[in-house]
Design a protein around this motif. Sequence first.
Motif, PDB file in Angstrom:
ATOM      1  N   LEU A  71       0.849  -1.179   0.000  1.00 55.65           N
ATOM      2  CA  LEU A  71       0.000   0.000   0.000  1.00 55.65           C
ATOM      3  C   LEU A  71       0.890   1.236   0.000  1.00 55.65           C
ATOM      4  O   LEU A  71       2.051   1.177   0.409  1.00 55.65           O
ATOM      5  N   ASN A 117      -9.608  -1.519  -6.526  1.00 52.55           N
ATOM      6  CA  ASN A 117      -8.251  -1.379  -6.005  1.00 52.55           C
ATOM      7  C   ASN A 117      -7.827   0.082  -5.974  1.00 52.55           C
ATOM      8  O   ASN A 117      -7.105   0.515  -5.063  1.00 52.55           O
ATOM      9  N   LEU A 177      -9.165   1.574  -2.888  1.00 47.91           N
ATOM     10  CA  LEU A 177      -8.330   1.173  -1.756  1.00 47.91           C
ATOM     11  C   LEU A 177      -7.043   1.985  -1.714  1.00 47.91           C
ATOM     12  O   LEU A 177      -6.645   2.502  -0.659  1.00 47.91           O
ATOM     13  N   HIS A 196      -6.847  -5.789   0.998  1.00 49.41           N
ATOM     14  CA  HIS A 196      -5.408  -6.046   1.126  1.00 49.41           C
ATOM     15  C   HIS A 196      -5.262  -7.268   2.021  1.00 49.41           C
ATOM     16  O   HIS A 196      -5.418  -7.193   3.240  1.00 49.41           O
ATOM     17  N   MET A 215      -3.137  -6.854  -2.967  1.00 41.83           N
ATOM     18  CA  MET A 215      -4.467  -6.282  -3.187  1.00 41.83           C
ATOM     19  C   MET A 215      -5.280  -7.255  -4.033  1.00 41.83           C
ATOM     20  O   MET A 215      -4.815  -7.724  -5.071  1.00 41.83           O
TER      21      MET A 215
END
Length: 570
Positions: free
Chosen positions: A116, A270, A273, A298, A324
């Motif tokens: 991330l 994604n 996220l 995740h 992810m």
Amino acid sequence: MASLKRMILTALKSLSRGKSFLQALLAFWISPKCDPTEVKQSNTFRRTREEFLKEAQQLLLGPIGTYGFPRNERSFDTSANQDDPLLLLSNKLKRQFREGQQSNPACMLPSYNHQLPGGHEHGQFLAVDIGGSTLRVGLVDLKGRGAQSNGDDTIIHMDSYIIDKTVRLLQGTEFFRWMARKIEAGVKKAIDAGHVSKEEYESGESMPIGLAWSFPLEQTSPNGGNICPMGKSFLACDGVIGHDLGATCNKIFRELGVNVEVVSIVNDSNATLLSSAYLNPSTRFGLILGTGVNIAAHLPVNLVGKAKFGDRPDSWYEQASHVMVNTELGMFGGGILPVTRWDMILKAGHDRPDFQPLEHPVSGYYLGEVFRIALVEAIRTTDVLGGEMPPLLLEPYSMDTETMSLMVAGLSSKGKANEVFSQLYDLPPGIPSTDDMRFMQQLAGYIAQRSAAIVAASLFALWELKNEAEQTLLDGLQPESPFSEETAVELGIEKTTVGYTGSVISHFPNYKETLQLYLDQLINSAGHDLKERRIELVPAKESSLLGAAVSLAGVVEEEQRVKVGEKEMA
């Protein structure tokens, strides 16, 4: 006899379109659509409004639990309850998720991203968002987590292009050619506005772009992945299923002289996220809930079947403890979701009734239709609207979720709900009455509440899957393992943030608050302490463009790091 003949002929027509005779016959038999002149009204109704609403509440909310907040009440049971019906549903979803993570090629799709964002990413990046109804080209200014706002100043420039039915029907490379021309037009507008250097664009080196792709993708690299069936009536995948998306786009860019290059690709969930994690370091899930529904998560690598990662270098696995995952949430729920007779009518009239079961009771594309079907029954069996059936209401999908939302809100920029409803369905003065509006508001509220409960059950199931897999992973790691500290940190997170976007969760009255209440109740029912572990919903504005830009920034940063390393070795 004439009606039976028409019924059989209609069923046979449906059969020719691919439905079974039984399904076609059922669809005709229970469908609320009919000739308005044949609907005979009577002053004697079969039941009262109260009786209808009581049954509707039981059908829609009984299997999932109301927890004492059918509308505005903010209390719920704070004791652990393993018999909580919504927790039982969540556990069933968890089993389906676990099965889907192993080998199902249509869902639980791992991306190439295993980290991330750290929040330090900065710079200006060109991002493209390909959605179900819109293509957007934007120049995104990343300032770093400390300085970054979640407001409009993040997007320096943006142009939007409608993806209408004509575009959705473009086959194979024709769609990608249309896409290339619109990206070129968007970049040139940014140049004209002074946001992009003309010299830079026309130089020999292609401008990198981050692409948010709102469809399933079997990702094989940061900038590539195998194209999968798209759904949503798109024909762009025809003839190119299994082809690499990034390579397909870049080939057409070169052919048409569009001086850009896809360097990073992310699914739109994604991207949500990533965009939220860029601003909130505790983010582990991205939720899209508008016309459709999806969740990105995740998750530990050990949750996903090895075959689903495809051909990746050993170095990827050496660096990745988590990945992810685009869940393609709508694919789940078959055989376990509570179903009403109104859901059965919707399903019987659907071209692909079993393709995305969880979409039907949850997403914005269908909520208005469930409401319409139930309302038609209410008009026929109670004194709602005086028993007078608006002809338009008999048309499938003539009630959209925006109108349903207006029924709950009572007032919007379009005016008072009763006036909007009356104009839409061409009703006489005084209809709907105040009592009619109150009835429709309550019925719509039950349908929306059920949607929020199912989304909560899905999020909670993924949250528990993540925690359980991390605990298993930590138990099997040696203390000196490079993943042990990282996994321990994940297990110690007190607040897990879910970044969300989409018209339903963002704009439907009380939807987000109800969803949060259901999440809190599930945590309690499972025996967790809300003071120690909780799931918190946070809006993710401009998530697709921001997420695509964040992903691109990470790829560019990694490429620069590799180049520096190669120079040092030389």
